[in-house]
Scaffold this motif. Structure first.
Motif, PDB file in Angstrom:
ATOM      1  N   VAL A 135     -24.613  -8.049  -7.092  1.00  0.00           N
ATOM      2  CA  VAL A 135     -25.281  -7.905  -5.784  1.00  0.00           C
ATOM      3  C   VAL A 135     -25.472  -6.418  -5.463  1.00  0.00           C
ATOM      4  O   VAL A 135     -24.515  -5.642  -5.501  1.00  0.00           O
ATOM      5  N   LEU A 136     -26.706  -6.038  -5.154  1.00  0.00           N
ATOM      6  CA  LEU A 136     -27.027  -4.677  -4.718  1.00  0.00           C
ATOM      7  C   LEU A 136     -27.570  -4.776  -3.297  1.00  0.00           C
ATOM      8  O   LEU A 136     -28.459  -5.582  -3.037  1.00  0.00           O
ATOM      9  N   LEU A 137     -27.041  -3.961  -2.376  1.00  0.00           N
ATOM     10  CA  LEU A 137     -27.421  -4.107  -0.966  1.00  0.00           C
ATOM     11  C   LEU A 137     -28.508  -3.128  -0.537  1.00  0.00           C
ATOM     12  O   LEU A 137     -28.471  -1.956  -0.918  1.00  0.00           O
ATOM     13  N   ILE A 138     -29.432  -3.620   0.286  1.00  0.00           N
ATOM     14  CA  ILE A 138     -30.466  -2.758   0.858  1.00  0.00           C
ATOM     15  C   ILE A 138     -30.617  -3.015   2.366  1.00  0.00           C
ATOM     16  O   ILE A 138     -31.704  -3.331   2.851  1.00  0.00           O
ATOM     17  N   PRO A 139     -29.519  -2.880   3.148  1.00  0.00           N
ATOM     18  CA  PRO A 139     -29.689  -3.085   4.587  1.00  0.00           C
ATOM     19  C   PRO A 139     -30.652  -2.047   5.150  1.00  0.00           C
ATOM     20  O   PRO A 139     -30.576  -0.873   4.777  1.00  0.00           O
ATOM     21  N   GLY A 140     -31.536  -2.490   6.026  1.00  0.00           N
ATOM     22  CA  GLY A 140     -32.507  -1.572   6.618  1.00  0.00           C
ATOM     23  C   GLY A 140     -31.950  -0.985   7.906  1.00  0.00           C
ATOM     24  O   GLY A 140     -31.292  -1.685   8.679  1.00  0.00           O
ATOM     25  N   THR A 141     -32.168   0.276   8.133  1.00  0.00           N
ATOM     26  CA  THR A 141     -31.775   0.866   9.416  1.00  0.00           C
ATOM     27  C   THR A 141     -32.625   2.082   9.728  1.00  0.00           C
ATOM     28  O   THR A 141     -33.086   2.783   8.825  1.00  0.00           O
ATOM     29  N   SER A 142     -32.808   2.314  11.029  1.00  0.00           N
ATOM     30  CA  SER A 142     -33.501   3.517  11.484  1.00  0.00           C
ATOM     31  C   SER A 142     -32.498   4.452  12.157  1.00  0.00           C
ATOM     32  O   SER A 142     -32.885   5.398  12.826  1.00  0.00           O
ATOM     33  N   SER A 143     -31.185   4.129  12.005  1.00  0.00           N
ATOM     34  CA  SER A 143     -30.146   4.853  12.750  1.00  0.00           C
ATOM     35  C   SER A 143     -29.153   5.486  11.771  1.00  0.00           C
ATOM     36  O   SER A 143     -28.609   4.794  10.894  1.00  0.00           O
ATOM     37  N   LEU A 144     -28.901   6.784  11.942  1.00  0.00           N
ATOM     38  CA  LEU A 144     -27.940   7.466  11.067  1.00  0.00           C
ATOM     39  C   LEU A 144     -26.529   6.885  11.214  1.00  0.00           C
ATOM     40  O   LEU A 144     -25.871   6.609  10.204  1.00  0.00           O
ATOM     41  N   PRO A 145     -26.031   6.635  12.452  1.00  0.00           N
ATOM     42  CA  PRO A 145     -24.692   6.015  12.569  1.00  0.00           C
ATOM     43  C   PRO A 145     -24.623   4.652  11.860  1.00  0.00           C
ATOM     44  O   PRO A 145     -23.630   4.344  11.200  1.00  0.00           O
ATOM     45  N   ASN A 150     -22.932   1.242   7.336  1.00  0.00           N
ATOM     46  CA  ASN A 150     -23.307   0.344   6.243  1.00  0.00           C
ATOM     47  C   ASN A 150     -22.803   0.848   4.887  1.00  0.00           C
ATOM     48  O   ASN A 150     -22.405   0.059   4.034  1.00  0.00           O
ATOM     49  N   THR A 151     -22.831   2.152   4.706  1.00  0.00           N
ATOM     50  CA  THR A 151     -22.405   2.676   3.395  1.00  0.00           C
ATOM     51  C   THR A 151     -20.881   2.702   3.260  1.00  0.00           C
ATOM     52  O   THR A 151     -20.377   2.893   2.158  1.00  0.00           O
ATOM     53  N   THR A 152     -20.159   2.498   4.371  1.00  0.00           N
ATOM     54  CA  THR A 152     -18.697   2.429   4.254  1.00  0.00           C
ATOM     55  C   THR A 152     -18.206   0.976   4.148  1.00  0.00           C
ATOM     56  O   THR A 152     -16.996   0.718   4.169  1.00  0.00           O
ATOM     57  N   THR A 153     -19.139   0.062   3.993  1.00  0.00           N
ATOM     58  CA  THR A 153     -18.794  -1.360   3.855  1.00  0.00           C
ATOM     59  C   THR A 153     -17.853  -1.620   2.691  1.00  0.00           C
ATOM     60  O   THR A 153     -17.021  -2.528   2.744  1.00  0.00           O
TER      61      THR A 153
END
Ligand SMILES: NC(=O)c1ccc[n+]([C@@H]2O[C@H](COP(=O)([O-])OP(=O)(O)OC[C@H]3O[C@@H](n4cnc5c(N)ncnc54)[C@H](OP(=O)(O)O)[C@@H]3O)[C@@H](O)[C@H]2O)c1
Length: 171
Positions: A135-145, A150-153
């Protein structure tokens, strides 16, 4: 760029007008042979289409909708795992292009996240990552926080109680 690492052939839903899958796949193979792309992916694919494609050529990734509220593609994820193909869930956070997010506000998810001292988004992404190593994740976001959240998941550990609660979560 001279070459893209992977490009998905995005398939229409099965209930739309018929299309020539073989011709579309052949066009992708032609641009790969030309060197414009390195790998061919399939998006919104059925299991039958996937098996037809791998019979014909190498497929490097599959991108289908998959999240806690929509698990229809779980069998395709398992098929990809068997075949050594990356699986990239789209709508990993159940985005519905705006409006209320029914996943991130789901009581089971928010309660689990609260108990684990994590965010609902992180728990939802951790559930996907735990499904399989391909599984490779690509959550979309327009927010830096949100990007940082998401990257610390990967730091989130889902214990057995969390797994059981999430596996039985219903819309
Ligand atoms: N192959 C296909 O047919 C297909 C179809 C749809 C989407 N996709 C791809 O799939 C990827 C993800 O799709 P998506 O962005 O539409 O859906 P998504 O990742 O499920 O959800 C994105 C939504 O979640 C919010 N979000 C993200 N991180 C969050 C966080 N940590 N906390 C709270 N809210 C958070 C975002 O708002 P903020 O901006 O406020 O963070 C945005 O509204 C994209 O790369 C997209 O191109 C592919």
């Amino acid at each position: 760029m001279e070459r893209l690492d992977a490009v998905n052939l995005r398939l229409p839903d099965d209930n739309t007008a018929p299309y020539d899958f073989k011709a579309l796949l052949d066009a992708m193979i032609a641009i790969r042979d030309e060197g414009l792309i390195a790998g061919i992916g399939l998006s919104n694919t059925t299991r039958d289409r996937l098996l037809e494609a791998v019979h014909h050529t190498e497929i490097v990734c599959v991108q289908n909708a998959l999240n806690l509220l929509n698990r229809d593609s779980l069998p395709i994820l398992r098929e990809c795992q068997e075949l050594g193909i990356a699986f990239v869930p789209f709508f990993p956070l159940a985005s519905a292009f705006g409006g209320v997010n029914h996943l991130l506000t789901h009581p089971t998810l928010t309660a689990t996240a609260h108990r684990l001292r994590a965010l609902p988004s992180q728990v939802a992404l951790a559930w996907l990552l735990n499904l399989a190593p391909n599984v490779l994740l690509i959550p979309g976001t327009s927010s830096l926080p949100h990007l940082i959240d998401n990257t610390t998941t990967t730091r989130i550990h889902l214990d057995q109680e969390a797994q059981e609660a999430l596996n039985t979560l219903t819309p």
